[in-house]
Every structure is written in structure tokens, then in C-alpha cells.
Design a protein around this motif. Structure first.
Motif: not given
Ligand code: SF4
Length: 426
Positions: A160-163, A116-123, A222-228, A204-207
Motif C-alpha cells: 500500500x502507498x499511504x501518504x 507479480x506483487x500488486x500494489x495500490x494507493x487506497x486513498x 507499507x510504502x510510505x508515500x512522498x506526498x510532498x 493516515x498520520x493521526x490513525x
């Protein structure tokens, strides 16, 4: 060309046709919704998946199971077992959240075994490898973070989850407004700490354009993560959460314009009466991008049972239009989940997703009708085979020796279904 770019040009790809068949919708309709950014396909273009999966408007609600090592528990064998049981009980996708052991090795091994699809949180990997390299994860550089993205993309990660929404201004607002629980997202907290230490903006915001370039090459979602996200009922729907969501909405638009598919991650801890507006906010602010809910957990006071609090919130959120539910296990807030916890989490999330699909799709109800028909005829094997967890259903069915045949041990000779059968026949 990404699936989104193809859809924008009205090209129906073989992958879209396959998904349309699985979801029982017209391929042209699926293509139109992908073109609008309302549906995404979770697949790295380097991967051939046995079970393809799309997420979004008009499709079956999907569920994700998180697996992965912790800094205290690093055994790969255990994570293999979790992957196997998660898929067996119906996880549509898995995410590897490993932070302990040899993370690249663990990830590669798990991807190789994942149908099945495979996701990560690269940070996580960026922080762990920087700790090894520099002795302190806070010394990691923007380049370290982007390099991990590229490596994971090459290895075949599908999403990818990217915050990117944890910005300097969001943290400033958090400090000004205050919260019961400041940041509960692990990725969000790592980045906030890094930004504080280095006095820099979130890389991840600046670049973000570099992030988009990398994910586009591999057609990664891209899974835009809700870090807050709120991690306490008292913080639900607050100004900090909304500020991040507005940032994610703008970033989602930039991704869409660049031909990159996005989903938006959502809260967190949310009381029942705020779930509908949270789904509405996400859809309005993020231009209908699929909503990936972490729970939501509808109370803070049930540690040990948070698969239930998450399923209650998930069912409601999905019935209002959330598209993808991240499971919660009974170990949430307490410990690293066991294999049994993973199973309980997946089943609870499947119940939530299906309960929502009964009200939002045409096909889900048929499964329930089949079960009710088998129940009326007291076809026990059929009922068991239609169950989400046939093994558990069989164990319960066989637990007591029956005095009266063709009923169950709950009501015995007063089985209402059997009594009514005679009554209706007369
Ligand atoms: S005995 Fe009671 S619980 Fe069991 S099948 Fe009949 S009505 Fe249902």
C-alpha cells in the motif's frame, strides 16, 4: 507472525528460502537483512504468487509499473493488456492506480490476473467511492479511508502507498516557503485538500496505529508515500521535502517496532547532482529501509520522453543504493498511458535497473559478458535472445537485406569485429 517478526526471531521462512535461491544469496544473510528492515518481501499473506519479489539491500534492483483506469479512460480490457505487457517485459511488481470506473471490481480482476506483487494507493478508491456516496470526495470520513484499507487488504493487495507524511505542519511549511509546483502527488493533493476542507489532521498520520494493525494482519508492506515530493527541478531537495522525509523516518521506525515492513518513496524531479544526497538522506533518516524512487526525473523539459529522463535518474539513484524503481512512461505529464507507452516505460526502467546492478551486484555483469561474446562471434539469434526486447532487436536485424553475410548492415564489409577477427588470427 509477519516475515519481519519471523526474521527478528532468526526464523528463516520457506518464502525467505525461495527468495534467497532466486537472488542467489545465503538465506541466513537475507533473514538478517529482513530483521534489520533493510529488505522487505512484497506479499500479502492471503496470496500465493508465481513470482515472489523482495526489495532492498544487496538484491537485484526491482521495477514497478503503474497501470489503472483514469476518470476519462475506464476500460478494464485495456488495463489487462497493460498488466500483461508490463509483466512480459520484466516488471517485478505492478500498482493499480485506478481512479475511474468500478474500482473494487477493476482491482479484484487485475489482482486475479497478476503473477507479480500488486500494489495500490487506497486513498484513490476512498475518494472515488466517497464522491459517489456523498457527492463530494471531501466529505469522506477517516472511517471510509480505514474501511478501504481493510477491504483492499482482504482482496490480497501486497503493498500500500499511504501518504502519512502530508501533515498539517508540512503544509504550513509549504505555504510559508512556497514552491514552483506545490504538491504533484495525486494522493498528497487529495489529502491536503481534505485536511483544508475539514480542518483536520491527515487521518493516515493521526490513525497510524490503526493503519499498522490492518497491514500487519495481512503482512502487507507499507510504502510510505512522498506526498510532498518535488515535482519540479526548482523544488528539488527543498525544506518541505526534507520535513516530510523526517516524518516518514519516524513512522518507519514505529512500523518496524510493530513488526510491519516498510519502504520509503522518494522524489520526484531531481537534478543529477542531487541524486546521491537524496539516496543518502533516505537511508540515514529511515534507518536503511528500502528506497522506492519515482524516477527520479532529471529534467522538466522532455514531455513525450520522460521514460528516458526517469531512466537516467533511476539508473543513478539505484547505483547509489535505491532499491526499487517506479517506471515512468512517455505519456507522463501529458496523458493516460497506452499499452505501447507501458512497454516503453518498462523497458527504460529495466535498462536503468540493470545498468545500476552492473555496479552494485556480482551477477548482473555476466549477462553483459554473454552478450559481448555473442556479438564477437556474430551469433545473431543468441544476441536477440539475450536482449531486453528480443522482438524489437529481431525487427531491426531483419530491416535491411545484407550484402555481406555474417555482419550487420551498419558497417557491412567494414565490420570492425570481422576485420579484427582476421587480424588477430594472423
Ligand atoms: S557491422 Fe559494424 S555494427 Fe554490425 S556487427 Fe559489425 S562492427 Fe558491429
Amino acid at each position: 507472525m509477519t516475515q519481519l517478526e519471523a526474521a527478528k526471531k532468526h526464523i528463516i521462512t520457506p518464502l525467505m528460502r525461495q527468495i534467497a535461491r532466486d537472488e542467489k544469496i545465503k538465506a541466513a544473510l537475507l533473514c538478517r537483512r529482513i530483521a534489520k528492515g533493510h529488505i522487505v518481501i512484497l506479499r500479502n499473506n492471503k496470496r500465493t504468487l508465481k513470482k515472489v519479489c523482495a526489495v532492498g539491500s544487496g538484491l537485484r534492483t526491482k521495477i514497478n509499473a503503474n497501470i489503472g483506469t483514469s476518470t476519462d479512460r475506464k476500460a478494464l480490457k485495456l488495463e489487462f493488456k497493460k498488466l500483461k505487457i508490463a509483466v512480459k517485459y520484466g516488471a517485478d511488481a505492478v500498482m493499480d492506480l485506478s481512479v475511474g470506473g468500478n474500482i473494487p471490481k477493476i482491482r479484484k480482476a487485475l489482482i486475479a490476473k497478476s503473477d507479480v506483487p500488486f500494489g495500490t494507493v487506497p486513498i484513490y478508491e476512498a475518494a472515488a467511492s466517497s464522491k459517489q456516496k456523498y457527492g463530494n470526495f471531501l466529505k469522506m470520513t477517516s472511517k471510509d479511508m480505514m474501511d478501504v484499507l481493510e477491504r483492499q487488504a482482504q482482496d490480497g493487495v501486497d503493498f500500500f502507498t499511504i501518504h502519512s507524511g502530508v501533515t498539517k505542519s508540512a503544509i504550513k511549511l509549504l505555504k510559508k516557503k512556497g514552491r514552483t509546483l506545490d504538491i504533484v502527488s495525486r494522493g498528497g493533493a487529495i489529502l491536503a485538500q481534505w485536511m483544508h476542507y475539514n480542518k483536520k489532521e491527515n487521518p493516515f498520520y493521526e490513525n497510524y496505529d490503526t493503519v499498522l494493525e490492518i497491514v500487519k494482519k495481512y503482512d502487507i508492506v507499507l510504502s510510505l508515500g512522498d506526498g510532498m515530493r518535488p515535482g519540479a527541478i526548482a523544488d528539488a531537495s527543498d525544506a518541505v521535502q526534507l520535513k516530510e522525509l523526517r516524518t516518514l523516518g519516524k513512522l518507519a521506525k514505529r512500523a518496524y517496532n510493530a513488526g510491519v515492513s516498510v519502504i520509503i518513496e522518494g522524489p520526484g524531479h531531481v537534478p543529477l547532482n542531487q541524486i546521491e544526497k537524496n539516496v543518502r538522506w533516505e537511508k540515514e533518516i529511515c534507518n536503511g529501509a528500502p528506497f522506492y524512487c519515482l524516477g527520479p526525473l532529471v529534467t522538466d523539459i522532455a514531455p513525450g520522453y520522460d521514460h528516458i529522463t526517469g531512466a537516467i535518474g533511476g539508473a543513478l539513484a539505484a547505483s547509489y543504493g535505491a532499491d526499487f524503481l517506479c517506471y515512468v512512461t512517455p505519456a507522463e505529464h501529458l496523458s493516460h498511458p497506452t499499452v505501447a507507452d507501458v512497454k516503453d516505460g518498462v523497458i527504460a526502467s529495466r535498462i536503468a535497473a540493470h545498468a545500476a546492478d552492473i555496479v552494485k551486484t556480482k551477477t548482473a555483469k555476466n549477462k553483459d559478458k554473454k552478450m559481448s561474446d555473442a556479438r564477437k562471434k556474430r551469433l545473431w539469434n543468441k544476441q536477440i535472445s539475450l536482449s531486453l526486447d528480443p522482438e524489437k532487436a529481431r525487427t531491426y536485424r531483419n530491416r535491411l537485406k545484407l550484402q555481406v553475410s555474417n555482419v550487420c548492415a551498419m558497417c557491412g564489409e567494414y565490420c570492425s569485429i570481422k576485420l579484427m577477427e582476421k587480424c588477430m588470427r594472423a
